[in-house]
Enzyme design. Structure first.
Site, PDB file in Angstrom:
ATOM      1  CB  SER C  20      -0.881   0.003   1.246  1.00 13.49           C
ATOM      2  OG  SER C  20      -1.642   1.184   1.286  1.00 13.49           O
ATOM      3  CE  LYS C  44      -1.033   7.603  -0.330  1.00 11.98           C
ATOM      4  NZ  LYS C  44       0.116   7.510   0.585  1.00 11.98           N
ATOM      5  CB  ALA C  69       7.223  12.125   6.023  1.00  9.28           C
ATOM      6  N   GLY C  71       2.293  11.119   4.605  1.00  5.58           N
ATOM      7  CA  GLY C  71       1.215  11.496   5.527  1.00  5.58           C
ATOM      8  C   GLY C  71      -0.152  11.076   5.029  1.00  5.58           C
ATOM      9  CB  CYS C 128       0.643   5.380   8.733  1.00  6.55           C
ATOM     10  SG  CYS C 128       1.500   6.735   7.882  1.00  6.55           S
ATOM     11  CE  LYS C 163       1.770  -2.092   5.533  1.00  5.24           C
ATOM     12  NZ  LYS C 163       1.811  -1.467   4.218  1.00  5.24           N
ATOM     13  CB  ILE C 189       7.452  -4.731   9.007  1.00  2.02           C
ATOM     14  CG1 ILE C 189       8.585  -4.466   8.027  1.00  2.02           C
ATOM     15  CG2 ILE C 189       7.762  -5.941   9.821  1.00  2.02           C
ATOM     16  CD1 ILE C 189       9.940  -4.146   8.686  1.00  2.02           C
ATOM     17  CB  THR C 191       7.965   2.568   7.055  1.00  2.00           C
ATOM     18  OG1 THR C 191       6.968   3.386   7.674  1.00  2.00           O
ATOM     19  CG2 THR C 191       7.651   2.434   5.583  1.00  2.00           C
ATOM     20  N   GLY C 242      11.224  -4.526   1.909  1.00  2.00           N
ATOM     21  CA  GLY C 242      12.488  -4.598   1.174  1.00  2.00           C
ATOM     22  C   GLY C 242      12.575  -5.685   0.127  1.00  2.00           C
TER      23      GLY C 242
END
Lengths: 300, 260, 300, 260
Positions: C20, C44, C69, C71, C128, C163, C189, C191, C242
């Site tokens: 996402s 998203k 970031a 947001g 987030c 998530k 995971i 971030t 990653g």
């Protein structure tokens, strides 16, 4: 130009150290680095008795980083005092002994044994992810961290640095716990627990399954935590995590670190510590910085 | 023995056979200080790959100050090195490790797979020490294609084993030693762990002195990080815990000294 | 050869999704990727109303990774339902809508609005690090995570993926909390919170000061957490963090992930998702793996 | 307009002056689809550096299918690109962004610093559209050394400003416009934010149409990640929050459309 910093009464000629475990006691690196040039030497962790460490493989490469699961192999405090301290005393640098243990008693045994030794600072490792008992168990819970700090401080004759783990939800709680327990300083970050799987051999890259992730890959996490910790406590912070060059070191200093340590970079560049020292001096000249203290915590 | 960090200049590189490359580097100081059985750490120029790649010395020319590395492409670093061309520069540190302590005893020089290259400089050193050719028995174990074999023949009698039987004895070096009843007083060897384990057992059985060159994942390569230890019979002089450091106490060990 | 996986009744043709926020709703990437090839498209994050996100700079490069970031800038659920869902319905792939909110009510508004939409799965973003309220506040405390999971599950008509954030001391506690709250699956995971300082401009690289670290740099942390989580719960785990190629994806699958998602790699290689799908098929052929399920959790 | 991911082949590269390089790439499809004001994303070959480096198109040859990039070395990626040699390959994605919408109105073509290169292809397009030379007023602002100036002179009247006064008007492009009372009905521009801000104010004051090409840190470069937004007067058509995407809705914006 002044690059010296005073950490709780201990005057470092410059703020550049190396990270415990990446530099032995400096013997091997002294072929590449004049140890007199360093602000201080942080030794490999030493316990009350010899520790054999983990099985091999202990090392795996990862993108812009590495995993290690050495497991704090060390000769114990007796050999350390008779061999490593006299070696380091030959140099005009500060001696910072990293102390590890599996229980409060073991930490205290080492701290007591070092009381009369010519050691400048103690760094208490409560954040190694690669040993089963002790270590990180103290480093992931604020109450335990405060208790072990207090126990160590009751015995320590040298100023005490508590080395914190990044494997926590809230680094500021850990930093405050160390401060509340009487820590003179904190250092961070230790490694982040990671894992690598060899998909062709269908097994773990490390015999220990998990290991500690270090290197430039973790630098953004380290800078963030140093910034948060420096704003959370009133004791000096030593910053580390992925420093390879002076720009990296300056990130930590600007974020609030009073000193910095070079770790994994020693493996890719045995001269990395000197490169960092020289680079900081050059940056100060270029930017007209007369005293390193103008930079500490300058980015808010 | 001093260690140096240098930028080596590539003098030549050629492919010997599938995945095996032969690289000659001009060094400033390293060659002059090197001995057979030692290694150098080569560094990738890619910033995502930090750790040194330890590669054994296949040849040392102290006068020209060059070293020769024969290596197998096994991952990112060695793939990158295989693309180096004359004039390119590569960061390296060396010489590292102890190397072989050679004597004038009748020798079995044994190499298996990518453990063969360091035995070439070892065989050469024995030959140049004045030993008789028949006292230098060389045993080489390959998967299939034989590389460096002709060069070994300059220094001693060469016996070959191949896994697929395409050259010499079908099987491994032990099979070749058995088939030809090769004799010696001392074994110098480098190769995969099962081969070294078998040689150790054979040497013990025959009452021979035996030296093994080991391999392990390394980080610092100079003895500081304790990443590449092997189990040793006696306490090691670093940590006193029966863990010898392959990079610094080795890579060459007396067979009885280490557990495999 | 079977590469399909069934996630709580939803059959994916292969276990490869994207993360996402790295892929929009697939429109932009459809110039490089045939969306019909993907196991599913994870959108998203969408909130109950439009969110403007953070000031720029929102992006910084780091060693083998990046900080963002953004947001959670998004157009809100109304535009999303009228534009993004019809777009995705054109393709033969599963639709997984990532839901964000600043309170339980906001999450529920979105979940309710999606009840009658042709959406296959919901992914609830409680992790987030770049929004002040909501998000990670739910994702760093097991009790809050369990509560928000239960609240969402009470309303959701589609299976729910929670998530999880890696910015926690114990990922297994978070995974178990989601399971206890009734989650059908977990994904991880998100971030890791990081920071970069521009030493020449003496300021933060991101306007938001901190951002979320992603890319290959964090993969060892992600693999470790997926392994730990998969061993802690009995619901399916979707692994991410990653992944750039099939070997990376296989690390997660071998560690216990039933599906994987490609994130930051889309930025460096717009075809990364397809490369991963093709690479997994080739690995299975080469290793004689008839069914992808033989690989899920095979490294213990 | 389709976008392509390709390996571009370096045809030539030269240094124009301190830190400014001039790179010509052979592309497969990109050049044929490109227009002035668009950009391409170049990728580092180093695995530690993931994000694309957006670089504007200084020249487009649709027939030969080549693009020309004139860029300043500002960090790791551009440093790496500056070392590319003929025959080398570099990964790129493009063409990206909207580019300039040109008309036949009397034009002020304004470039500042490393915003100058994209204005060259823009000036060329205006000239090739049949506009009179005197209707193409080109204003270039440099720190000191003038690059590409002679090439601009092919397409219009060139006025130069330098910060150090070494060539033309001492000062910035606005100083040059004022000094020479340059006139036009529309401004096409690219350069640093302060210059664009001043041009926007000047255009408003003069009642001129004005287009600005913006720059921002990007991740995906194709409009998906929302990393590179700018504040817009109207709601954007992506998120409806007055945030236009520099990479996809721009980089060229009507001055009144964006807040700077």
């Amino acid at each position: 130009m002044n690059t010296s910093v005073n950490l709780c009464g201990v005057e470092l000629k410059n703020p550049v150290l190396e990270c415990s475990g990446t530099f032995g006691s400096g013997m091997e690196y002294s072929e590449f680095v004049d140890l007199n040039r360093l602000g201080g030497v942080v030794t490999k962790g030493v316990a009350s008795v010899p520790w054999p460490g983990n099985p091999v493989p202990r090392i795996a490469e990862t993108p812009s980083g590495m995993l290690n699961a050495i497991g704090l192999q060390n000769p114990g405090i007796d050999v350390f005092c008779s061999r490593d301290i006299p070696f380091l005393k030959q140099f005009d640098t500060k001696i910072i002994v990293n102390v590890c243990g599996k229980s409060a008693e073991e930490y205290i045994q080492v701290v007591d044994r070092l009381a009369e030794e010519p050691v400048d600072l103690l760094e208490i490792n409560i954040s190694c992810p690669n040993v089963k008992e002790g270590g990180i168990a103290f480093g992931q819970d604020p109450k335990s961290a405060e208790a072990i700090t207090r126990a160590v401080k009751d015995h320590a004759k040298q100023p005490v640095i508590m080395k914190l783990s990044p494997n926590v939800t809230d680094i500021t709680a850990m930093a405050k716990a160390a401060e509340a327990g009487g820590a003179d300083m904190i250092s961070l970050i230790n490694t982040i627990t990671g894992m690598k799987i060899d998909v062709n051999r269908k097994t773990f890259a490390l015999a220990n399954k998990t290991g500690g992730l270090s290197g430039p890959c973790i630098r953004p996490v380290a800078v963030r935590m140093v910034y948060q910790a420096a704003h959370a406590v009133n004791i000096p912070v030593i910053g580390m995590g992925g420093i390879t060059c002076s720009e990296d070191a300056l990130e930590f200093i600007l974020a609030g670190a009073s000193a910095v340590a070079v770790g994994t970079a020693n493996f890719s560049n045995p001269r990395a510590t000197l490169d960092v020292i020289e680079g900081i001096e050059e940056y100060m000249r270029r930017c007209g910085v007369k005293d390193i203290h103008e930079l500490i915590g300058a980015v808010k | 023995m001093a260690k140096y960090m240098e930028k080596g200049v590539v003098l030549s590189q050629k492919k010997l056979c599938g995945g095996i490359y032969d690289l000659v580097l001009q060094t400033e100081h390293i060659a002059a200080e090197s001995r057979p059985g030692q290694f150098v750490s080569l560094y990738s120029s890619d910033e995502a790959h930090l750790l040194p790649r330890p590669i054994s010395l296949c040849g040392i020319d102290r006068e020209k100050c060059t070293i020769r590395l024969v290596y197998r492409v096994v991952g990112y670093g060695t793939k990158e090195f295989s693309g180096l061309e004359p004039g390119d520069r590569v960061k390296l540190v060396g010489p590292l490790g102890n190397g072989f302590t050679l004597s004038d005893k009748k020798a079995l020089v044994v190499g298996g797979g990518i453990g063969i290259p360091p035995m070439l400089e070892t065989a050469k050193a024995l030959a140049f020490s004045g030993m008789k050719r028949e006292d230098i028995q060389i045993v080489l174990g390959y998967r299939d294609i034989c590389f460096l074999k002709e060069e070994f023949e300059q220094y001693g009698t060469v016996t070959v084993a191949t896994e697929d039987g395409s050259t010499g004895t079908k099987g491994n070096v032990l099979d070749a030693i058995g088939a030809y009843k090769l004799q010696g007083d001392v074994i110098y060897s480098c190769g995969p762990a099962p081969m070294l384990r078998a040689l150790k057992a054979y040497a013990k059985e025959q009452g021979m002195e035996c030296y093994l060159s080991l391999e392990e994942r390394m980080a610092c390569g100079i003895g500081a990080c304790l990443g590449c230890v092997c189990k040793s019979k006696d306490v090691d002089h670093h940590s006193y815990v029966n863990n010898k450091r392959v990079c610094a106490d080795g890579p060459v060990f007396h067979a009885e000294e280490v557990e495999l």
